[in-house]
Design a protein around this motif. Sequence first.
Motif, PDB file in Angstrom:
ATOM      1  N   GLY A  91       5.092   3.292   7.969  1.00  0.00           N
ATOM      2  CA  GLY A  91       4.804   1.859   7.915  1.00  0.00           C
ATOM      3  C   GLY A  91       5.669   1.153   6.884  1.00  0.00           C
ATOM      4  O   GLY A  91       6.136   0.035   7.111  1.00  0.00           O
ATOM      5  N   VAL A  92       5.884   1.807   5.737  1.00  0.00           N
ATOM      6  CA  VAL A  92       6.775   1.255   4.714  1.00  0.00           C
ATOM      7  C   VAL A  92       8.193   1.115   5.273  1.00  0.00           C
ATOM      8  O   VAL A  92       8.858   0.089   5.085  1.00  0.00           O
ATOM      9  CB  VAL A  92       6.773   2.144   3.447  1.00  0.00           C
ATOM     10  N   ALA A  93       8.654   2.135   5.982  1.00  0.00           N
ATOM     11  CA  ALA A  93      10.012   2.119   6.534  1.00  0.00           C
ATOM     12  C   ALA A  93      10.175   1.022   7.583  1.00  0.00           C
ATOM     13  O   ALA A  93      11.202   0.334   7.615  1.00  0.00           O
ATOM     14  CB  ALA A  93      10.348   3.483   7.134  1.00  0.00           C
ATOM     15  N   MET A 116       4.861  -8.460   2.985  1.00  0.00           N
ATOM     16  CA  MET A 116       3.453  -8.090   2.870  1.00  0.00           C
ATOM     17  C   MET A 116       3.161  -6.778   3.602  1.00  0.00           C
ATOM     18  O   MET A 116       2.353  -5.980   3.142  1.00  0.00           O
ATOM     19  CB  MET A 116       2.554  -9.215   3.394  1.00  0.00           C
ATOM     20  N   GLY A 117       3.805  -6.536   4.725  1.00  0.00           N
ATOM     21  CA  GLY A 117       3.670  -5.244   5.402  1.00  0.00           C
ATOM     22  C   GLY A 117       4.175  -4.113   4.536  1.00  0.00           C
ATOM     23  O   GLY A 117       3.572  -3.037   4.474  1.00  0.00           O
ATOM     24  N   LEU A 118       5.273  -4.362   3.825  1.00  0.00           N
ATOM     25  CA  LEU A 118       5.814  -3.367   2.900  1.00  0.00           C
ATOM     26  C   LEU A 118       4.819  -3.075   1.782  1.00  0.00           C
ATOM     27  O   LEU A 118       4.543  -1.910   1.472  1.00  0.00           O
ATOM     28  CB  LEU A 118       7.131  -3.888   2.321  1.00  0.00           C
ATOM     29  N   LEU A 119       4.248  -4.108   1.201  1.00  0.00           N
ATOM     30  CA  LEU A 119       3.298  -3.918   0.104  1.00  0.00           C
ATOM     31  C   LEU A 119       2.005  -3.261   0.568  1.00  0.00           C
ATOM     32  O   LEU A 119       1.459  -2.389  -0.119  1.00  0.00           O
ATOM     33  CB  LEU A 119       3.015  -5.262  -0.572  1.00  0.00           C
ATOM     34  N   ILE A 120       1.500  -3.673   1.716  1.00  0.00           N
ATOM     35  CA  ILE A 120       0.247  -3.102   2.232  1.00  0.00           C
ATOM     36  C   ILE A 120       0.429  -1.625   2.572  1.00  0.00           C
ATOM     37  O   ILE A 120      -0.424  -0.796   2.253  1.00  0.00           O
ATOM     38  CB  ILE A 120      -0.246  -3.908   3.446  1.00  0.00           C
ATOM     39  N   SER A 121       1.530  -1.291   3.221  1.00  0.00           N
ATOM     40  CA  SER A 121       1.766   0.109   3.575  1.00  0.00           C
ATOM     41  C   SER A 121       2.023   0.960   2.332  1.00  0.00           C
ATOM     42  O   SER A 121       1.585   2.111   2.260  1.00  0.00           O
ATOM     43  CB  SER A 121       2.936   0.226   4.552  1.00  0.00           C
TER      44      SER A 121
END
Length: 122
Positions: free
Chosen positions: A64-66, A96-101
Amino acid sequence: MASESERGVLLHPLMLWLGWVIGPTAWALHLLGSYLLVSRACEAGSMWMLHATTLATLLLSLAGVAVAWRQWGRAGRHWPGSGDGEAGRIRFMAVMGLLISALSALLVVAEGVPNFFLGPCL
């Protein structure tokens, strides 16, 4: 929301949402999977099932981070601002997807660390 970024690469809304969804899903799978497998680990006297669950869900949350990192790169690695219009919304979704993952990956690690120090039969 599917528009072209500054680099001319089309961003698909599904890819932006995957950064938001994959990490928390992996964390929830780790929490539930560990809860369900601890009795089997106690019966077997082995922790490999719990470690495997931690590793698999950590890799899933890092995926998810990637995904989010790649989408942010396609949108141009600028911090989202209030006056950016649609490009700012795309960057916001990616960041936000980067931070959440990343937070979900940290939670998976935090839940997996006690497995190295505590036995499953406590």
